[in-house]
Design a protein around this motif. Structure first.
Motif, PDB file in Angstrom:
ATOM      1  N   THR A  26       0.748  -1.010  -0.073  1.00  0.00           N
ATOM      2  CA  THR A  26       0.317   0.018   0.199  1.00  0.00           C
ATOM      3  C   THR A  26       1.025   1.082   0.147  1.00  0.00           C
ATOM      4  OG1 THR A  26      -0.163  -0.123   2.531  1.00  0.00           O
ATOM      5  CG2 THR A  26      -2.184  -1.055   0.825  1.00  0.00           C
ATOM      6  N   TYR A  27       2.575   1.041   0.287  1.00  0.00           N
ATOM      7  CA  TYR A  27       2.930   2.479   0.104  1.00  0.00           C
ATOM      8  C   TYR A  27       3.045   2.920  -1.742  1.00  0.00           C
ATOM      9  CZ  TYR A  27       3.579   2.378   5.063  1.00  0.00           C
ATOM     10  OH  TYR A  27       2.841   2.402   6.647  1.00  0.00           O
ATOM     11  N   TRP A  28       3.676   3.741  -0.944  1.00  0.00           N
ATOM     12  CA  TRP A  28       4.603   4.435  -2.217  1.00  0.00           C
ATOM     13  C   TRP A  28       5.796   3.501  -2.740  1.00  0.00           C
ATOM     14  CZ3 TRP A  28       4.982  10.080  -3.425  1.00  0.00           C
ATOM     15  CH2 TRP A  28       3.556  10.754  -3.460  1.00  0.00           C
ATOM     16  N   PRO A  29       6.647   3.039  -4.245  1.00  0.00           N
ATOM     17  CA  PRO A  29       7.692   2.204  -4.201  1.00  0.00           C
ATOM     18  C   PRO A  29       8.412   3.355  -3.485  1.00  0.00           C
ATOM     19  CG  PRO A  29       6.894   2.994  -6.370  1.00  0.00           C
ATOM     20  CD  PRO A  29       5.550   3.336  -5.290  1.00  0.00           C
ATOM     21  N   TRP A  30       9.554   2.763  -2.850  1.00  0.00           N
ATOM     22  CA  TRP A  30      10.893   3.420  -2.935  1.00  0.00           C
ATOM     23  C   TRP A  30      11.974   4.448  -3.826  1.00  0.00           C
ATOM     24  CZ3 TRP A  30      15.673   4.049  -5.243  1.00  0.00           C
ATOM     25  CH2 TRP A  30      15.802   3.279  -6.588  1.00  0.00           C
ATOM     26  N   TRP A  31      11.175   4.448  -4.797  1.00  0.00           N
ATOM     27  CA  TRP A  31      11.903   5.317  -6.423  1.00  0.00           C
ATOM     28  C   TRP A  31      11.266   6.818  -6.149  1.00  0.00           C
ATOM     29  CZ3 TRP A  31       8.920   6.262  -9.673  1.00  0.00           C
ATOM     30  CH2 TRP A  31       7.708   5.443 -10.372  1.00  0.00           C
ATOM     31  N   ALA A  32       9.658   6.764  -5.825  1.00  0.00           N
ATOM     32  CA  ALA A  32       8.399   7.334  -5.732  1.00  0.00           C
ATOM     33  C   ALA A  32       8.781   8.709  -4.552  1.00  0.00           C
ATOM     34  CB  ALA A  32       7.487   7.619  -6.095  1.00  0.00           C
ATOM     35  N   GLY A  33       9.138   7.671  -3.215  1.00  0.00           N
ATOM     36  CA  GLY A  33       9.373   8.791  -2.766  1.00  0.00           C
ATOM     37  C   GLY A  33      10.912   9.664  -2.934  1.00  0.00           C
ATOM     38  N   ALA A  34      11.913   9.431  -3.704  1.00  0.00           N
ATOM     39  CA  ALA A  34      13.148   9.508  -3.676  1.00  0.00           C
ATOM     40  C   ALA A  34      12.819  10.599  -4.694  1.00  0.00           C
ATOM     41  CB  ALA A  34      14.103   8.056  -4.487  1.00  0.00           C
ATOM     42  N   VAL A  35      12.268  10.958  -5.679  1.00  0.00           N
ATOM     43  CA  VAL A  35      11.770  11.643  -6.332  1.00  0.00           C
ATOM     44  C   VAL A  35      10.468  12.935  -6.200  1.00  0.00           C
ATOM     45  CG1 VAL A  35      10.801  12.292  -8.683  1.00  0.00           C
ATOM     46  CG2 VAL A  35      12.502  10.081  -8.498  1.00  0.00           C
ATOM     47  N   GLY A  36      10.531  12.446  -5.332  1.00  0.00           N
ATOM     48  CA  GLY A  36       9.025  13.532  -4.303  1.00  0.00           C
ATOM     49  C   GLY A  36      10.695  14.764  -4.221  1.00  0.00           C
ATOM     50  N   LEU A  37      11.121  13.247  -2.679  1.00  0.00           N
ATOM     51  CA  LEU A  37      11.362  14.316  -1.855  1.00  0.00           C
ATOM     52  C   LEU A  37      13.062  15.422  -2.781  1.00  0.00           C
ATOM     53  CD1 LEU A  37      12.846  11.771   0.752  1.00  0.00           C
ATOM     54  CD2 LEU A  37      11.609  13.402   1.199  1.00  0.00           C
ATOM     55  N   ALA A  38      13.465  15.133  -3.477  1.00  0.00           N
ATOM     56  CA  ALA A  38      13.931  15.721  -4.586  1.00  0.00           C
ATOM     57  C   ALA A  38      14.124  16.769  -5.196  1.00  0.00           C
ATOM     58  CB  ALA A  38      14.847  14.502  -5.644  1.00  0.00           C
ATOM     59  N   LEU A  39      12.342  16.321  -5.353  1.00  0.00           N
ATOM     60  CA  LEU A  39      12.089  17.951  -6.689  1.00  0.00           C
ATOM     61  C   LEU A  39      11.615  18.912  -5.055  1.00  0.00           C
ATOM     62  CD1 LEU A  39       9.330  15.857  -8.803  1.00  0.00           C
ATOM     63  CD2 LEU A  39      11.233  17.689  -8.828  1.00  0.00           C
ATOM     64  N   VAL A  40      10.923  18.401  -3.652  1.00  0.00           N
ATOM     65  CA  VAL A  40      10.669  19.202  -2.763  1.00  0.00           C
ATOM     66  C   VAL A  40      11.798  19.685  -2.452  1.00  0.00           C
ATOM     67  CG1 VAL A  40       9.801  19.437  -0.645  1.00  0.00           C
ATOM     68  CG2 VAL A  40       8.691  18.066  -1.986  1.00  0.00           C
ATOM     69  N   THR A  41      13.089  19.416  -1.857  1.00  0.00           N
ATOM     70  CA  THR A  41      14.180  19.693  -2.042  1.00  0.00           C
ATOM     71  C   THR A  41      14.866  21.498  -2.894  1.00  0.00           C
ATOM     72  OG1 THR A  41      14.962  17.797  -0.920  1.00  0.00           O
ATOM     73  CG2 THR A  41      16.771  19.613  -0.629  1.00  0.00           C
ATOM     74  N   ILE A  42      14.650  20.564  -3.803  1.00  0.00           N
ATOM     75  CA  ILE A  42      15.321  21.151  -5.621  1.00  0.00           C
ATOM     76  C   ILE A  42      13.963  22.217  -5.289  1.00  0.00           C
ATOM     77  CG2 ILE A  42      15.524  21.817  -7.471  1.00  0.00           C
ATOM     78  CD1 ILE A  42      15.757  18.706  -8.128  1.00  0.00           C
TER      79      ILE A  42
END
Length: 218
Positions: free
Chosen positions: A3-19
């Motif tokens: 039920t959780y997002w895949p790990w790579w989707a979380g990584a992309v989301g965090l990267a976009l927020v930080t950038i």
């Protein structure tokens, strides 16, 4: 875990927020500093009001020059400015102007407005709440779940004591390191800051060691 997002989707989301945060605010993203400023909002508001008096770098430089002239009893024009000691012929005012042109603007070094820090903390809470509700996993808990009970303790009193001591140690370490995992791990490492790389290595190295001890040894 399906039920959780895949790990790579979380990584992309965090990267976009930080950038996006860095591009919009020109500041590092950090949660611990935001908590500190929001909890001490009266002090921060006083500092912001003081900063508002000198939002223009030129006005700040002129105010400092006037205060210096008043303190040393000299005029503000170039003819009354004393020469640099030790035989140098360049006036102090020219040195100040040269240094001011080389250093970054004072406005870029000021901390983010207090209201944006409060908005960041509220957004973290609301984002987690919305994600839990929409996924159907939201429910109130008064413990840390079965994993914590199996690995650490199932006694409620001991659990509260352990969490309290752990929270104090995390807060102390965060302030001692000058940032938390979000400030160092996301923003600092993204900007290739050596101190953030070292701090993040210590964070993760300690977490791996403690997890290994809890899972394999204890």
């Amino acid at each position: 875990m399906s039920t959780y997002w895949p790990w790579w989707a979380g990584a992309v989301g965090l990267a976009l927020v930080t950038i996006n945060h860095t591009l919009i605010t020109d500041r590092s993203l950090g949660v611990s500093a935001a908590w500190d400023r929001v909890l001490h909002w009266r002090r921060e508001r006083r500092l912001e009001r003081m900063d508002e008096e000198f939002t223009d770098d030129q006005a700040l430089a002129e105010a400092l020059a006037a205060a210096t002239a008043e303190h040393f009893g000299t005029g503000t024009d170039a003819s009354n400015v004393p020469q640099v000691p030790y035989g140098e012929s360049q006036p102090l005012e020219a040195d100040a102007e040269s240094a001011a042109s080389e250093r970054p603007a004072a406005t870029s070094l000021r901390p983010a407005p207090l209201v944006t820090q409060a908005a960041l903390l509220m957004s973290i809470f609301l984002g987690g709440f919305i994600a839990a509700v929409t996924s159907g996993r939201f429910h109130l808990r008064y413990d840390m779940g079965p994993g914590f009970r199996n690995l650490v303790t199932a006694d409620p009193t001991t659990m509260i004591a352990v969490l309290f001591v752990g929270g104090v140690l995390v807060g102390f370490g965060t302030r001692l390191a000058g940032g938390c995992s979000s400030g160092h791990g996301l923003s600092g490492c993204g900007r290739l800051r050596p101190v953030s790389i070292v701090a993040t290595a210590v964070f993760f190295g300690t977490a791996v060691a403690v997890s290994f001890l809890l899972w394999k040894v204890i």
